[in-house]
Write a protein that holds these residues in place. Structure first.
Motif, short mmCIF file in Angstrom:
data_model
loop_
_atom_site.label_atom_id
_atom_site.label_comp_id
_atom_site.label_asym_id
_atom_site.label_seq_id
_atom_site.Cartn_x
_atom_site.Cartn_y
_atom_site.Cartn_z
N ALA A 226 0.84 -1.20 0.00
CA ALA A 226 0.00 0.00 0.00
C ALA A 226 0.87 1.25 0.00
O ALA A 226 0.61 2.21 -0.75
CB ALA A 226 -0.93 -0.01 1.21
N MET A 227 1.92 1.25 0.82
CA MET A 227 2.81 2.40 0.87
C MET A 227 3.53 2.59 -0.47
O MET A 227 3.63 3.71 -0.98
CB MET A 227 3.83 2.23 1.99
N ALA A 228 4.04 1.51 -1.03
CA ALA A 228 4.77 1.59 -2.29
C ALA A 228 3.88 2.07 -3.42
O ALA A 228 4.26 2.94 -4.22
CB ALA A 228 5.38 0.23 -2.63
N LEU A 229 2.66 1.51 -3.51
CA LEU A 229 1.76 1.87 -4.59
C LEU A 229 1.27 3.31 -4.46
O LEU A 229 1.11 4.02 -5.46
CB LEU A 229 0.57 0.90 -4.62
N LEU A 230 1.02 3.75 -3.23
CA LEU A 230 0.61 5.14 -3.03
C LEU A 230 1.72 6.10 -3.41
O LEU A 230 1.49 7.12 -4.09
CB LEU A 230 0.18 5.35 -1.57
N TRP A 232 4.18 5.53 -5.48
CA TRP A 232 4.33 5.45 -6.93
C TRP A 232 3.24 6.23 -7.66
O TRP A 232 3.49 6.86 -8.68
CB TRP A 232 4.32 3.98 -7.36
N THR A 233 2.02 6.19 -7.11
CA THR A 233 0.92 6.93 -7.72
C THR A 233 1.22 8.42 -7.77
O THR A 233 0.97 9.09 -8.79
CB THR A 233 -0.38 6.69 -6.93
N LEU A 234 1.79 8.93 -6.70
CA LEU A 234 2.03 10.37 -6.60
C LEU A 234 3.37 10.78 -7.18
O LEU A 234 3.52 11.90 -7.70
CB LEU A 234 1.94 10.80 -5.13
N ARG A 235 4.36 9.89 -7.10
CA ARG A 235 5.71 10.22 -7.57
C ARG A 235 6.32 8.97 -8.18
O ARG A 235 7.07 8.24 -7.52
CB ARG A 235 6.57 10.74 -6.41
N PRO A 236 6.05 8.70 -9.46
CA PRO A 236 6.40 7.41 -10.05
C PRO A 236 7.87 7.23 -10.40
O PRO A 236 8.28 6.11 -10.73
CB PRO A 236 5.55 7.37 -11.32
N GLU A 237 8.65 8.26 -10.37
CA GLU A 237 10.05 8.16 -10.77
C GLU A 237 10.96 8.50 -9.61
O GLU A 237 10.62 9.29 -8.75
CB GLU A 237 10.33 9.09 -11.96
N GLY A 238 12.12 7.85 -9.61
CA GLY A 238 13.12 8.16 -8.60
C GLY A 238 13.43 6.97 -7.70
O GLY A 238 12.71 5.96 -7.68
N ALA A 246 10.42 -2.33 -5.00
CA ALA A 246 11.26 -3.53 -4.96
C ALA A 246 11.04 -4.30 -3.67
O ALA A 246 10.96 -5.54 -3.68
CB ALA A 246 12.72 -3.14 -5.11
N LEU A 247 10.93 -3.58 -2.55
CA LEU A 247 10.65 -4.24 -1.28
C LEU A 247 9.31 -4.96 -1.32
O LEU A 247 9.19 -6.12 -0.89
CB LEU A 247 10.66 -3.21 -0.15
N ALA A 248 8.29 -4.29 -1.85
CA ALA A 248 6.97 -4.92 -1.96
C ALA A 248 7.02 -6.15 -2.86
O ALA A 248 6.38 -7.17 -2.58
CB ALA A 248 5.96 -3.91 -2.50
N ALA A 249 7.82 -6.09 -3.94
CA ALA A 249 7.94 -7.23 -4.84
C ALA A 249 8.54 -8.43 -4.12
O ALA A 249 8.06 -9.57 -4.24
CB ALA A 249 8.79 -6.85 -6.05
N VAL A 250 9.59 -8.21 -3.36
CA VAL A 250 10.24 -9.30 -2.62
C VAL A 250 9.28 -9.90 -1.60
O VAL A 250 9.14 -11.13 -1.48
CB VAL A 250 11.52 -8.79 -1.94
N LEU A 251 8.59 -9.04 -0.86
CA LEU A 251 7.68 -9.53 0.17
C LEU A 251 6.54 -10.37 -0.43
O LEU A 251 6.17 -11.41 0.12
CB LEU A 251 7.10 -8.35 0.96
N HIS A 252 6.01 -9.93 -1.56
CA HIS A 252 4.89 -10.67 -2.14
C HIS A 252 5.36 -11.94 -2.85
O HIS A 252 4.59 -12.89 -2.96
CB HIS A 252 4.08 -9.77 -3.05
N ALA A 285 8.27 -5.57 -9.51
CA ALA A 285 9.71 -5.50 -9.77
C ALA A 285 10.00 -4.72 -11.04
O ALA A 285 10.91 -3.88 -11.09
CB ALA A 285 10.30 -6.90 -9.85
N ALA A 286 9.23 -4.97 -12.10
CA ALA A 286 9.43 -4.24 -13.35
C ALA A 286 9.10 -2.76 -13.19
O ALA A 286 9.77 -1.89 -13.77
CB ALA A 286 8.58 -4.86 -14.46
N THR A 287 8.07 -2.46 -12.40
CA THR A 287 7.71 -1.06 -12.15
C THR A 287 8.79 -0.38 -11.33
O THR A 287 9.09 0.81 -11.53
CB THR A 287 6.35 -0.99 -11.43
N ALA A 288 9.41 -1.12 -10.40
CA ALA A 288 10.54 -0.57 -9.65
C ALA A 288 11.70 -0.26 -10.58
O ALA A 288 12.35 0.80 -10.46
CB ALA A 288 10.98 -1.56 -8.57
N ALA A 289 11.98 -1.16 -11.52
CA ALA A 289 13.05 -0.92 -12.49
C ALA A 289 12.75 0.30 -13.35
O ALA A 289 13.65 1.09 -13.69
CB ALA A 289 13.25 -2.15 -13.36
N ALA A 290 11.47 0.50 -13.70
CA ALA A 290 11.10 1.68 -14.47
C ALA A 290 11.28 2.95 -13.66
O ALA A 290 11.73 3.98 -14.18
CB ALA A 290 9.66 1.56 -14.95
N ALA A 291 10.94 2.89 -12.37
CA ALA A 291 11.13 4.06 -11.50
C ALA A 291 12.59 4.43 -11.38
O ALA A 291 12.94 5.62 -11.25
CB ALA A 291 10.53 3.78 -10.12
#
Length: 397
Positions: A226-230, A232-238, A246-252, A285-291
């Protein structure tokens, strides 16, 4: 609490339960919309609606197809939660008509007035949310009222999508909030039904390790996502967005590994759920790589959109449709091949975008696989949705 609606229903079978019209409509739309998108993308078809071609494609998959699946799921699950009779007949027909009107409006059939399109399109999700709240409150099933909160955020994302398109010509925050909300719904609902269905299936087959039940680790996974997606919604790059995703990807990925998916290979309907959930960490993970600017954004969006959202909704529609119409919970070759096509569509779109295979590029190949996936559902399940349930019932769990 008993419902004041009549306990017997004599109308068309298609309008006897919420999943029937909305699962069928969503599958028909999914099978038609992607070929239409290819025609739009290549200039062979033009739309007169308020959205540009890319926004139309994103909106209609995210808020058109998916909203019908959400409605079908809610209006099938809520009677089980509340003990009340399900919505049937005319209310379902009117709601389905509103969804259809939204699809025509977004395509420009009623003109390009953006406010009219917004009212017709968002009106469907508003009606679904209101009906869900009324039913849950009438049944005094307060614990499940929280399920309506993500649906309300989903409605908000759709409104933002429209407003952004009016103001700047294309969406940004609205599309990301929509992706984030539906992905979170998959994590929330999938995290309940997948280990539960797997546990029930494995328990019938003798002793052995069972999926880890929902616990604190699952709560941590949901909170991190939830934290990662929120963010990313507001600030998708960086870097911050990249690290959180990436942390959310590993956990899931770890969460999925605790559910013993490999042990379900003899039950394709169960295995589909695990495979579909597997696209969640892949997409994150792919969205993290894009960020982090290591790859383009479309890869992550399509892994989440086709693989996670498309895969999970298709797998749930297959299982619920069979179980709630009294059919055996067996995928058979047609549904198994259909889901395989769905997974292939996600991989083809991401890995083969620039390829040329038998005269088809990756975009066309992905579109073909996607269309075949939903054609298989329509061919195998469509007749079941339009006919009465059989006498013998098969619980979906």
């Amino acid at each position: 609490m008993a419902s004041d609606r009549p306990s017997t229903y004599t109308g068309p079978a298609l309008l006897s339960r919420g999943f029937r019209p909305f699962f069928l409509l969503s599958a028909l739309f999914a099978a038609a919309a992607i070929p239409a998108w290819l025609a739009i993308w290549t200039g062979r078809l033009a739309l007169a609606g308020p959205f540009g071609p890319v926004d139309w494609h994103i909106h209609e998959m995210l808020f058109g197809y998916t909203s019908a699946v959400v409605a079908g799921f809610l209006f099938t699950a809520i009677p089980n939660w509340t003990g009340r009779m399900p919505r049937q007949g005319l209310p379902l027909a009117l709601l389905a008509g509103l969804w259809i009107a939204g699809r025509f409006a977004v395509a420009g059939a009623f003109g390009a007035n953006p406010l009219l399109v917004l009212v017709l399109d968002a009106g469907f999700l508003l009606a679904v949310t209101a009906m869900a709240v009324v039913e849950i409150a009438a049944g005094r099933n307060w614990k499940n009222l929280m399920v309506v909160v993500p649906v309300g955020i989903y409605l908000l994302a759709n409104v933002i999508f429209h407003l952004e398109a009016m103001e700047g010509g294309e969406s940004a925050v609205g599309r990301r909030l929509g992706f984030a909300t539906v992905t979170f719904l998959i994590m929330l609902i999938g995290g309940r039904i997948i280990p539960s269905f797997t546990r029930n299936w494995l328990a019938k087959r003798g002793p052995g390790p069972l999926p880890v039940p929902f616990g604190r680790f699952d709560g941590l996974c949901l909170a991190a996502a939830a934290m990662a997606l929120l963010f990313w919604t507001l600030r998708p790059e960086g870097l911050p967005a990249a690290l959180l995703l990436a942390l959310a990807a590993v956990l899931h990925a770890l969460r999925l590994a605790r559910w013993r998916g490999m042990a379900t290979w003899r039950s394709p309907l169960l295995l589909m759920l695990h495979v579909a959930y597997g696209f969640v960490p892949l997409g994150l993970a792919a969205t993290a790589a894009a960020a982090a600017a290591w790859m383009g954004a479309p890869a992550g969006m399509h892994l989440l959109g086709i693989g996670a959202i498309g895969g999970m909704t298709l797998a749930v529609m297959m299982r619920a449709s069979l179980g709630h119409t009294g059919r055996p919970l067996e995928a058979g070759p047609i549904l198994s091949a259909g889901f395989a096509c769905l997974a292939a569509a996600a991989l083809a779109r991401v890995l083969l975008a620039s390829a040329d295979i038998g005269g088809l590029d990756g975009y066309s190949l992905a579109a073909l696989f996607w269309t075949l996936a939903f054609a298989a559902y329509i061919f195998r399940i469509g007749p079941c949705l339009m006919r009465p349930s059989v006498q013998q019932t098969h619980p979906i769990g």
